[in-house]
Design a protein around this motif. Structure first.
Motif, mmCIF file in Angstrom:
data_model
loop_
_atom_site.group_PDB
_atom_site.id
_atom_site.type_symbol
_atom_site.label_atom_id
_atom_site.label_comp_id
_atom_site.label_asym_id
_atom_site.label_seq_id
_atom_site.Cartn_x
_atom_site.Cartn_y
_atom_site.Cartn_z
ATOM 1 N N ILE A 88 6.202 -3.648 -5.847
ATOM 2 C CA ILE A 88 4.870 -4.168 -6.306
ATOM 3 C C ILE A 88 3.756 -3.199 -6.226
ATOM 4 O O ILE A 88 2.970 -2.966 -7.029
ATOM 5 C CB ILE A 88 4.628 -5.481 -5.553
ATOM 6 C CG1 ILE A 88 5.391 -6.605 -5.949
ATOM 7 C CG2 ILE A 88 3.011 -5.966 -5.927
ATOM 8 C CD1 ILE A 88 5.350 -7.946 -5.077
ATOM 9 N N GLY A 89 3.886 -2.600 -4.935
ATOM 10 C CA GLY A 89 2.776 -1.280 -4.680
ATOM 11 C C GLY A 89 3.250 -0.349 -5.762
ATOM 12 O O GLY A 89 2.221 0.421 -6.255
ATOM 13 N N PRO A 97 0.820 -1.139 -0.064
ATOM 14 C CA PRO A 97 0.097 0.016 -0.134
ATOM 15 C C PRO A 97 0.856 1.205 0.078
ATOM 16 O O PRO A 97 0.649 2.291 -0.677
ATOM 17 C CB PRO A 97 -0.792 -0.142 1.310
ATOM 18 C CG PRO A 97 -0.916 -1.592 1.742
ATOM 19 C CD PRO A 97 0.529 -2.075 1.086
ATOM 20 N N ALA A 98 1.884 1.495 0.884
ATOM 21 C CA ALA A 98 2.748 2.755 0.973
ATOM 22 C C ALA A 98 3.234 2.649 -0.583
ATOM 23 O O ALA A 98 3.366 3.922 -0.992
ATOM 24 C CB ALA A 98 3.950 2.289 1.723
ATOM 25 N N GLY A 99 3.881 1.757 -1.285
ATOM 26 C CA GLY A 99 4.341 1.954 -2.764
ATOM 27 C C GLY A 99 3.292 2.353 -3.570
ATOM 28 O O GLY A 99 3.484 3.156 -4.626
ATOM 29 N N ALA A 100 2.066 1.731 -3.668
ATOM 30 C CA ALA A 100 0.919 2.039 -4.415
ATOM 31 C C ALA A 100 0.527 3.589 -4.102
ATOM 32 O O ALA A 100 0.353 4.497 -5.043
ATOM 33 C CB ALA A 100 -0.253 1.226 -4.245
ATOM 34 N N LEU A 134 -0.651 1.610 -12.115
ATOM 35 C CA LEU A 134 -1.924 1.253 -12.804
ATOM 36 C C LEU A 134 -3.039 2.075 -12.195
ATOM 37 O O LEU A 134 -4.194 2.438 -12.899
ATOM 38 C CB LEU A 134 -2.403 -0.378 -12.619
ATOM 39 C CG LEU A 134 -1.366 -1.134 -13.226
ATOM 40 C CD1 LEU A 134 -1.298 -2.625 -12.788
ATOM 41 C CD2 LEU A 134 -1.212 -1.159 -14.773
ATOM 42 N N LEU A 135 -3.180 2.316 -11.071
ATOM 43 C CA LEU A 135 -4.374 3.047 -10.376
ATOM 44 C C LEU A 135 -4.523 4.485 -11.093
ATOM 45 O O LEU A 135 -5.313 5.059 -11.186
ATOM 46 C CB LEU A 135 -4.327 3.048 -9.007
ATOM 47 C CG LEU A 135 -4.615 1.989 -8.220
ATOM 48 C CD1 LEU A 135 -4.262 1.833 -6.750
ATOM 49 C CD2 LEU A 135 -6.037 1.660 -8.433
ATOM 50 N N LEU A 181 11.244 -4.080 0.164
ATOM 51 C CA LEU A 181 11.454 -3.463 -0.932
ATOM 52 C C LEU A 181 10.758 -4.036 -2.246
ATOM 53 O O LEU A 181 10.279 -3.265 -2.919
ATOM 54 C CB LEU A 181 13.141 -3.414 -1.466
ATOM 55 C CG LEU A 181 13.218 -2.670 -2.661
ATOM 56 C CD1 LEU A 181 12.925 -1.258 -2.487
ATOM 57 C CD2 LEU A 181 14.820 -2.749 -2.791
ATOM 58 N N MET A 182 10.649 -5.282 -2.007
ATOM 59 C CA MET A 182 9.901 -6.098 -3.031
ATOM 60 C C MET A 182 8.346 -5.627 -2.977
ATOM 61 O O MET A 182 7.725 -5.384 -4.007
ATOM 62 C CB MET A 182 9.907 -7.549 -3.124
ATOM 63 C CG MET A 182 9.270 -8.230 -4.149
ATOM 64 S SD MET A 182 9.064 -10.176 -3.902
ATOM 65 C CE MET A 182 10.973 -10.367 -3.816
ATOM 66 N N GLY A 183 8.032 -5.426 -1.772
ATOM 67 C CA GLY A 183 6.602 -4.845 -1.573
ATOM 68 C C GLY A 183 6.420 -3.672 -2.113
ATOM 69 O O GLY A 183 5.326 -3.272 -2.755
ATOM 70 N N ALA A 184 7.203 -2.686 -1.969
ATOM 71 C CA ALA A 184 7.196 -1.490 -2.336
ATOM 72 C C ALA A 184 7.255 -1.226 -3.805
ATOM 73 O O ALA A 184 6.307 -0.370 -4.401
ATOM 74 C CB ALA A 184 8.325 -0.533 -1.702
#
Length: 187
Positions: free
Chosen positions: A163-164, A102-105, A170-171, A158-161
């Motif tokens: 992906i986010g 969520p933070a990355g997105a 996209l959003l 970092l991988m989560g960021a």
């Protein structure tokens, strides 16, 4: 005895949510709903990451004796990870990835309205990686609260960021935050 546990973590995240809803309401007229909500949401998720990672995982665990406290960061990449919290069943690695998505997105969505987004978005994702390193360093420095520093956590965060960040891109393409649409409910 220390204060901790998932209940305390959830209470901290829910309590801080109210503050960040107020922040979104303050920003909405100036920036539009998408950017205002993304900025407030990003700030909230960064605070929640701190709460989830720096509060002891269990209530009343006490203080870890000095001779048992961790003295260096574990470099055993992908080593045995404990189970995740009851909030998100599965492995700790999955939780480490999921908490940064969520933070990355929200970061990418927050900066998407400006022309400098092509620079700000990757810098923000890199900053989230540095935030993860800082958290792990704090966990090592305060290892007596029952937290552990692990290189696997840094890579997973970092991988989560990242992906986010892709989700945020996209959003942004769907929500187009550069177009200032008003939400009647927020005004």
């Amino acid at each position: 005895m220390t204060i901790g546990g998932t209940g305390v973590m959830l209470l901290g995240c829910v309590g801080s949510f109210i503050v960040f809803v107020g922040l979104a309401r303050l920003l909405i007229r100036r920036l539009g709903p998408v950017t205002a909500i993304a900025i407030a949401g990003f700030c909230w998720t960064v605070l929640c990451i701190g709460i989830l990672t720096l509060i002891p995982a269990r209530w009343g665990i006490g203080v870890v004796p000095v001779e048992q406290a961790q003295t260096q960061c574990s470099l055993d990449y992908g080593g045995p990870a404990p189970d995740g919290f009851w909030i998100l069943p599965g492995s700790q690695r999955l939780l480490n990835i999921a908490v940064f998505v969520p933070a990355g997105a929200l970061w990418v969505l927050a900066v998407a309205r400006w022309r400098s987004a092509w620079v700000l978005a990757p810098l923000g994702i890199a900053a989230l990686g540095l935030y993860s390193i800082a958290i792990e360093a704090l966990q090592l420095a305060a290892s007596r609260i029952g937290r552990a520093c692990d290189v696997t956590d840094m890579v997973d965060n970092l991988m989560g960021a990242v992906i986010g960040g892709v989700v945020g891109l996209l959003l942004a393409l769907v929500l187009r935050p550069w177009r200032r649409r008003r939400l009647a409910a927020w005004n």
